[in-house]
Design an enzyme around this catalytic site. Structure first.
Site, short mmCIF file in Angstrom:
data_model
loop_
_atom_site.label_atom_id
_atom_site.label_comp_id
_atom_site.label_asym_id
_atom_site.label_seq_id
_atom_site.Cartn_x
_atom_site.Cartn_y
_atom_site.Cartn_z
N THR A 30 -8.14 10.05 -8.74
CA THR A 30 -6.95 10.73 -8.24
C THR A 30 -6.77 12.07 -8.96
O THR A 30 -7.09 12.19 -10.14
CB THR A 30 -5.70 9.86 -8.46
OG1 THR A 30 -5.93 8.59 -7.89
CG2 THR A 30 -4.46 10.49 -7.84
N ARG A 46 -6.74 -0.11 3.04
CA ARG A 46 -5.83 -0.19 1.89
C ARG A 46 -5.28 1.21 1.56
O ARG A 46 -6.03 2.18 1.43
CB ARG A 46 -6.56 -0.75 0.68
CG ARG A 46 -5.72 -0.84 -0.60
CD ARG A 46 -5.91 0.37 -1.49
NE ARG A 46 -5.22 0.21 -2.78
CZ ARG A 46 -5.12 1.17 -3.69
NH1 ARG A 46 -5.65 2.36 -3.46
NH2 ARG A 46 -4.49 0.97 -4.81
N VAL A 47 -3.98 1.31 1.46
CA VAL A 47 -3.35 2.57 1.05
C VAL A 47 -2.57 2.32 -0.22
O VAL A 47 -1.79 1.36 -0.30
CB VAL A 47 -2.41 3.11 2.16
CG1 VAL A 47 -1.69 4.37 1.68
CG2 VAL A 47 -3.20 3.41 3.43
N GLY A 48 -2.79 3.15 -1.21
CA GLY A 48 -2.10 2.98 -2.50
C GLY A 48 -0.85 3.82 -2.60
O GLY A 48 -0.19 4.13 -1.59
N ASP A 49 -0.55 4.21 -3.83
CA ASP A 49 0.71 4.92 -4.08
C ASP A 49 0.70 6.37 -3.63
O ASP A 49 1.75 6.94 -3.30
CB ASP A 49 1.01 4.89 -5.58
CG ASP A 49 -0.07 5.62 -6.38
OD1 ASP A 49 -1.23 5.15 -6.34
OD2 ASP A 49 0.23 6.64 -7.01
N THR A 74 -0.91 8.85 -11.28
CA THR A 74 -2.25 8.31 -11.10
C THR A 74 -2.29 6.96 -11.79
O THR A 74 -1.56 6.72 -12.74
CB THR A 74 -3.32 9.25 -11.70
OG1 THR A 74 -4.61 8.60 -11.65
CG2 THR A 74 -3.03 9.63 -13.14
N GLY A 75 -3.15 6.08 -11.30
CA GLY A 75 -3.24 4.77 -11.94
C GLY A 75 -3.34 3.66 -10.93
O GLY A 75 -3.80 3.86 -9.80
N HIS A 76 -2.89 2.46 -11.34
CA HIS A 76 -2.97 1.30 -10.47
C HIS A 76 -1.91 1.40 -9.38
O HIS A 76 -0.71 1.22 -9.62
CB HIS A 76 -2.79 0.02 -11.29
CG HIS A 76 -2.95 -1.22 -10.48
ND1 HIS A 76 -1.96 -2.16 -10.33
CD2 HIS A 76 -3.99 -1.65 -9.73
CE1 HIS A 76 -2.38 -3.12 -9.53
NE2 HIS A 76 -3.62 -2.85 -9.17
N GLY A 77 -2.35 1.72 -8.17
CA GLY A 77 -1.44 2.08 -7.09
C GLY A 77 -0.42 1.03 -6.73
O GLY A 77 0.76 1.35 -6.50
#
Lengths: 131, 165
Positions: A1, A29-32, A52-55
């Site tokens: 990211t 899959r869509v993250g944050d 940024t990170g674990h969404g």
């Protein structure tokens, strides 16, 4: 990211974030990143953030907006970022990193992961780091 | 107000051999964004330019260099937001676009919506005249190797990514 936050000479703030997501993620899959308030948020009345990170963890705590909430309560950017990252780690076990700029031009780059590459320029001075 | 820009290149693990490339990439992005700000450009233009710079840099997980999904494809997400108006634009699960951040900005400026996804985002990109970039051009040797390694029977992608953010 990757992400960026900025304040211009007129006092307007903005944020931008872009990502390829998680390696070997499920199709669709869509993250944050694409979610307003999670992957980023900007409001002239307070500041701007990019995450940024674990969404999935970031979405559960709506991390970008949470940082601005703490700043609205009077915390400086660095403390607001650390408080929000601590909450995410404690509450949902997620790790990540954030960059912040306040409406007065204060900035922070904070992370609960082992590393995050970052750079900033203010008053023509460049600062950067990874650890 | 004195302009300020801050950028990040992600909180994932950065192995020693990639450190210099990542460091140079974030510095380049910050300087490019700051250059716009110094010339009187808007914060919105500066963050878009900084992110575009890192999307084009294969050291980062965005644009060219994005990690791959379970089928070995690139699927990217992006968002941009203007603090003056609270306008925002985003795209998700887009495949054949070199700079998703530019598409996100077009969503913000050319539609009444905030988020377009997958095939809808693809149609919108076509309507906006964004050139299609073949998916293979966004795939790097490193992301392909990571994808293949994660498919091995004894691999554990979730464990690998557990402490990385």
């Amino acid at each position: 990211t990757v992400g960026a936050v900025a304040i211009d000479s007129e006092g307007n703030v903005a944020c931008a974030t872009s990502t390829g997501g998680l390696s070997n993620k499920l199709v669709g899959r869509v993250g944050d990143t694409a979610c307003i308030g999670s992957g980023g948020y900007a409001d002239n009345s307070c500041g701007a953030t990019s995450t940024t990170g674990h969404g999935e963890s970031i979405m559960k705590v709506v991390l970008a907006r949470l940082i601005l909430y703490h700043m609205e309560q009077g915390m400086p950017p660095e403390m607001a970022a650390d408080t929000a990252l601590d909450y995410m780690k404690t509450r949902v076990g997620g790790l990540g990193g954030v960059i912040v700029v306040s409406s007065s031009g204060e900035w922070a780059a904070r992370f609960s992961t082992k590393q995050m590459s970052w750079a900033t320029v203010k008053d023509d001075h460049l600062h950067f780091g990874i650890y | 107000m004195k302009p300020v820009i801050v950028v990040h290149g992600g909180a994932g693990r950065i192995f020693k051999e990639r450190e210099e490339g990542c460091r140079a990439g974030v510095v380049r992005a910050a300087l490019q964004g700051y250059s716009l700000l110094k010339q009187g450009g808007s914060a919105l233009d500066a963050v878009e330019e900084a992110v575009r710079s890192m999307e084009d840099d294969p050291h980062f997980n965005a644009g060219c260099g994005s990690v791959l999904n379970e089928k070995g494809e690139v699927e990217m997400d992006a968002i941009i937001m203007d603090g003056k108006s609270l306008d925002s634009g985003a795209v998700s699960a887009v495949k054949c676009v070199a700079n998703p951040i530019k598409l996100a900005r077009l969503v913000m400026e050319k539609t009444k919506h905030i988020l377009l996804t997958e095939s809808g985002a693809h149609l919108f990109a076509q309507a906006m005249g964004i050139p299609e970039t073949p998916g293979e051009k966004l795939i790097t040797k490193r992301s392909l190797e990571r994808w293949k390694k994660n498919l091995e029977p004894d691999s554990n992608p979730e464990e690998f990514q557990k402490d990385l953010g």
